[in-house]
Design an enzyme around this catalytic site. Sequence first.
Site, PDB file in Angstrom:
ATOM      1  N   VAL A  15       0.837  -1.209   0.000  1.00 24.90           N
ATOM      2  CA  VAL A  15       0.000   0.000   0.000  1.00 24.90           C
ATOM      3  C   VAL A  15       0.872   1.259   0.000  1.00 24.90           C
ATOM      4  CG1 VAL A  15      -1.894   1.236   1.141  1.00 24.90           C
ATOM      5  CG2 VAL A  15      -1.799  -1.259   1.264  1.00 24.90           C
ATOM      6  N   GLU A 114     -10.042   5.699   6.776  1.00 24.21           N
ATOM      7  CA  GLU A 114     -10.974   5.106   5.807  1.00 24.21           C
ATOM      8  C   GLU A 114     -10.509   3.741   5.316  1.00 24.21           C
ATOM      9  OE1 GLU A 114     -14.121   4.658   4.479  1.00 24.21           O
ATOM     10  OE2 GLU A 114     -14.077   6.839   4.274  1.00 24.21           O
ATOM     11  N   GLY A 119     -11.589  -1.383   2.556  1.00 23.20           N
ATOM     12  CA  GLY A 119     -10.785  -1.033   1.387  1.00 23.20           C
ATOM     13  C   GLY A 119     -11.197   0.311   0.846  1.00 23.20           C
ATOM     14  N   GLY A 172      -4.309 -14.935  -5.249  1.00 20.30           N
ATOM     15  CA  GLY A 172      -3.866 -13.787  -4.455  1.00 20.30           C
ATOM     16  C   GLY A 172      -4.981 -13.149  -3.639  1.00 20.30           C
ATOM     17  N   GLU A 175      -4.100 -14.743   1.828  1.00 25.71           N
ATOM     18  CA  GLU A 175      -2.670 -14.738   2.132  1.00 25.71           C
ATOM     19  C   GLU A 175      -2.190 -16.158   2.417  1.00 25.71           C
ATOM     20  OE1 GLU A 175      -1.802 -11.862   5.159  1.00 25.71           O
ATOM     21  OE2 GLU A 175      -3.042 -10.370   4.146  1.00 25.71           O
ATOM     22  N   ASP A 186     -10.277 -10.771  11.456  1.00 20.66           N
ATOM     23  CA  ASP A 186     -10.062  -9.563  10.648  1.00 20.66           C
ATOM     24  C   ASP A 186     -11.377  -8.776  10.539  1.00 20.66           C
ATOM     25  OD1 ASP A 186      -8.460  -8.176   8.214  1.00 20.66           O
ATOM     26  OD2 ASP A 186     -10.512  -8.581   7.577  1.00 20.66           O
ATOM     27  N   LYS A 190     -12.603  -4.877  12.043  1.00 21.16           N
ATOM     28  CA  LYS A 190     -13.265  -3.838  11.241  1.00 21.16           C
ATOM     29  C   LYS A 190     -14.621  -3.468  11.836  1.00 21.16           C
ATOM     30  CE  LYS A 190     -10.865  -5.401   7.107  1.00 21.16           C
ATOM     31  NZ  LYS A 190     -10.903  -6.411   6.030  1.00 21.16           N
ATOM     32  N   GLY A 287      -6.321  -4.522  -1.944  1.00 22.32           N
ATOM     33  CA  GLY A 287      -5.500  -4.270  -3.132  1.00 22.32           C
ATOM     34  C   GLY A 287      -4.704  -2.997  -2.919  1.00 22.32           C
TER      35      GLY A 287
HETATM   36  N1  LIG Z   1      -2.501  -4.876   1.254  1.00 23.14           N
HETATM   37  C1  LIG Z   1      -3.792  -4.527   1.231  1.00 23.14           C
HETATM   38  O1  LIG Z   1      -4.508  -4.774   0.270  1.00 23.14           O
HETATM   39  C2  LIG Z   1      -4.379  -3.772   2.415  1.00 23.14           C
HETATM   40  C3  LIG Z   1      -5.759  -3.445   2.401  1.00 23.14           C
HETATM   41  C4  LIG Z   1      -6.298  -2.706   3.458  1.00 23.14           C
HETATM   42  C5  LIG Z   1      -5.486  -2.330   4.511  1.00 23.14           C
HETATM   43  N2  LIG Z   1      -4.171  -2.701   4.514  1.00 23.14           N
HETATM   44  C6  LIG Z   1      -3.353  -2.285   5.647  1.00 23.14           C
HETATM   45  O2  LIG Z   1      -2.310  -1.426   5.190  1.00 23.14           O
HETATM   46  C7  LIG Z   1      -1.169  -1.565   6.029  1.00 23.14           C
HETATM   47  C8  LIG Z   1       0.047  -1.899   5.153  1.00 23.14           C
HETATM   48  O3  LIG Z   1      -0.179  -3.123   4.487  1.00 23.14           O
HETATM   49  P1  LIG Z   1       0.781  -3.612   3.306  1.00 23.14           P
HETATM   50  O4  LIG Z   1       0.052  -4.749   2.644  1.00 23.14           O
HETATM   51  O5  LIG Z   1       1.237  -2.476   2.458  1.00 23.14           O
HETATM   52  O6  LIG Z   1       2.036  -4.193   4.149  1.00 23.14           O
HETATM   53  P2  LIG Z   1       3.477  -4.607   3.613  1.00 23.14           P
HETATM   54  O7  LIG Z   1       3.457  -4.794   2.134  1.00 23.14           O
HETATM   55  O8  LIG Z   1       3.937  -5.743   4.475  1.00 23.14           O
HETATM   56  O9  LIG Z   1       4.394  -3.333   3.923  1.00 23.14           O
HETATM   57  C9  LIG Z   1       4.742  -2.942   5.206  1.00 23.14           C
HETATM   58  C10 LIG Z   1       5.772  -1.810   5.144  1.00 23.14           C
HETATM   59  O10 LIG Z   1       5.996  -1.353   6.471  1.00 23.14           O
HETATM   60  C11 LIG Z   1       7.376  -1.429   6.774  1.00 23.14           C
HETATM   61  N3  LIG Z   1       7.553  -1.826   8.173  1.00 23.14           N
HETATM   62  C12 LIG Z   1       7.002  -2.873   8.810  1.00 23.14           C
HETATM   63  N4  LIG Z   1       7.433  -2.933  10.083  1.00 23.14           N
HETATM   64  C13 LIG Z   1       8.285  -1.896  10.232  1.00 23.14           C
HETATM   65  C14 LIG Z   1       9.062  -1.410  11.322  1.00 23.14           C
HETATM   66  N5  LIG Z   1       9.071  -2.048  12.495  1.00 23.14           N
HETATM   67  N6  LIG Z   1       9.808  -0.311  11.132  1.00 23.14           N
HETATM   68  C15 LIG Z   1       9.831   0.316   9.929  1.00 23.14           C
HETATM   69  N7  LIG Z   1       9.116  -0.089   8.861  1.00 23.14           N
HETATM   70  C16 LIG Z   1       8.362  -1.173   9.020  1.00 23.14           C
HETATM   71  C17 LIG Z   1       7.939  -2.489   5.840  1.00 23.14           C
HETATM   72  O11 LIG Z   1       9.313  -2.215   5.718  1.00 23.14           O
HETATM   73  P3  LIG Z   1      10.297  -3.175   4.855  1.00 23.14           P
HETATM   74  O12 LIG Z   1       9.959  -2.830   3.442  1.00 23.14           O
HETATM   75  O13 LIG Z   1      11.658  -2.717   5.261  1.00 23.14           O
HETATM   76  O14 LIG Z   1       9.955  -4.571   5.266  1.00 23.14           O
HETATM   77  C18 LIG Z   1       7.119  -2.240   4.574  1.00 23.14           C
HETATM   78  O15 LIG Z   1       7.684  -1.189   3.818  1.00 23.14           O
HETATM   79  C19 LIG Z   1      -1.531  -2.651   7.058  1.00 23.14           C
HETATM   80  O16 LIG Z   1      -2.005  -2.055   8.230  1.00 23.14           O
HETATM   81  C20 LIG Z   1      -2.649  -3.419   6.367  1.00 23.14           C
HETATM   82  O17 LIG Z   1      -3.530  -4.068   7.285  1.00 23.14           O
HETATM   83  C21 LIG Z   1      -3.602  -3.392   3.497  1.00 23.14           C
END
Ligand SMILES: NC(=O)c1ccc[n+]([C@@H]2O[C@H](COP(=O)([O-])OP(=O)(O)OC[C@H]3O[C@@H](n4cnc5c(N)ncnc54)[C@H](OP(=O)(O)O)[C@@H]3O)[C@@H](O)[C@H]2O)c1
Length: 410
Positions: A15, A114, A119, A172, A175, A186, A190, A287
């Site tokens: 994200v 939001e 999403g 995909g 997870e 989850d 929400k 996404g």
């Molecule tokens: N993916 C989705 O579709 C989606 C949908 C709705 C909500 N969300 C929410 O959005 C948020 C991010 O999700 P994501 O899927 O983008 O996660 P992600 O791909 O795992 O990315 C997490 C990022 O945070 C960094 N990070 C994690 N722990 C850290 C720490 N201790 N110190 C510094 N940086 C740290 C990671 O760094 P590194 O790159 O160095 O590992 C990475 O850049 C979450 O809260 C998730 O629940 C995601």
Amino acid sequence: MSEPFRVGLLGHGTVGSAFAALLSERADAIATATGRRPEVSGVLTRSQGDFDDILSRSDAVVELMGGIEPAREYAVRALEAGKALVTANKQLLSQHGDELLAAARAGGAQLRYEAAVAGVVPVVRVMRESFAGAHIEKVHGIVNGTTNYILTEMARTGASYSDALEHAQRLGYAEADPTEDVNGKDAAAKMAILARLAFHASVGLEDVPFEGIEAITPDDIDYAKEFGLVLKLLGVAERLDGGVSVRVFPCFIYGGHPLASVVGPFNAVTLESPTITEVTLSGPGAGGPQTASAVLGDVVSVMSSQGMDLDPIEELRFIPGDEVESAFYLHLEVADKPGVLAQIAQVLGDNHVSVKSVVQKGMGDNARLVMVVHPVAEGRFNAALREISKLALMRSAPRSIRVIEEEFTS
Ligand SMILES: NC(=O)c1ccc[n+]([C@@H]2O[C@H](COP(=O)([O-])OP(=O)(O)OC[C@H]3O[C@@H](n4cnc5c(N)ncnc54)[C@H](OP(=O)(O)O)[C@@H]3O)[C@@H](O)[C@H]2O)c1
């Protein structure tokens, strides 16, 4: 043009990277609309950036790291320092919502989330802005796309739960570790966030009992089709006599219900209030680009709003599940003998459970009764189930799934 609006970005994963790209793509349009050009002032990941440095150079902080620590600490420090915080982190909000609101109040800062709920579906904004004047009685919806995809596949193809899960993982939509999606946790996080908004009260993950879809079988989905029912994993937050109930469970809904047509990885939320009747919002539940778009919407909202719009806190009584009334689908594998239906009807009647419709399926060793019962206190229904399971005529444990009776046909 005024000073740029500086956004500190915590997290640059799925994200976070999509958000950074979208921000730079949309910066000119946002500058035209708001008078300030947003720009990323610093990025923190595990391998780059320093939080204190980013905080000192930001007007707002966008937290897209996920997890509780250090996200909680950084969020609280940003808010206390008077910096607006935008987050997509449902775990953080559902477990530390009170602390975040207190920090926002202390720092006079705005808090936006939001993307943490459905999403790209703008349910948080609609609840806090469009329906700020409505007394919301009930919020219910499909807030987990993974389980909705699995249930849709099971209904469409007759696949088992495990085959449908494997399919979702290949595409995909699930997870590698889908535990918190399929067990309902989850969705519960929400629903805690949505219930807090709906009831203007403190609601945390610990207040939301949840059940998942792991035990659902394709034959239940199939039998229930005969009653016009479709299976969904629903989050339900509702005001009832004497309190509120916020829960997540798999349940059947009738084909005319607005949530029945929400299929695949989509999310949808229905809001009900005497003043608005009911409104359903739906769209992609996750996404990177979609979630990033919701996050950027929050950033623009922060740029164009003055002051805080924090919720007043109302004291709530959470009604125990046994006291909540629900209709149920009931599946009984029984001996094919005369008098079976009468014995079961007797137990149901003794527990004040009344049958709405019943069909008998199969013969001999394969005989089964499939029925829908009218709403009844869940404690009474469960007592009837315990008695039924002790009857000698039962060939296996009874299976039951809640039914939401609203048909929305008028
Ligand atoms: N993916 C989705 O579709 C989606 C949908 C709705 C909500 N969300 C929410 O959005 C948020 C991010 O999700 P994501 O899927 O983008 O996660 P992600 O791909 O795992 O990315 C997490 C990022 O945070 C960094 N990070 C994690 N722990 C850290 C720490 N201790 N110190 C510094 N940086 C740290 C990671 O760094 P590194 O790159 O160095 O590992 C990475 O850049 C979450 O809260 C998730 O629940 C995601």
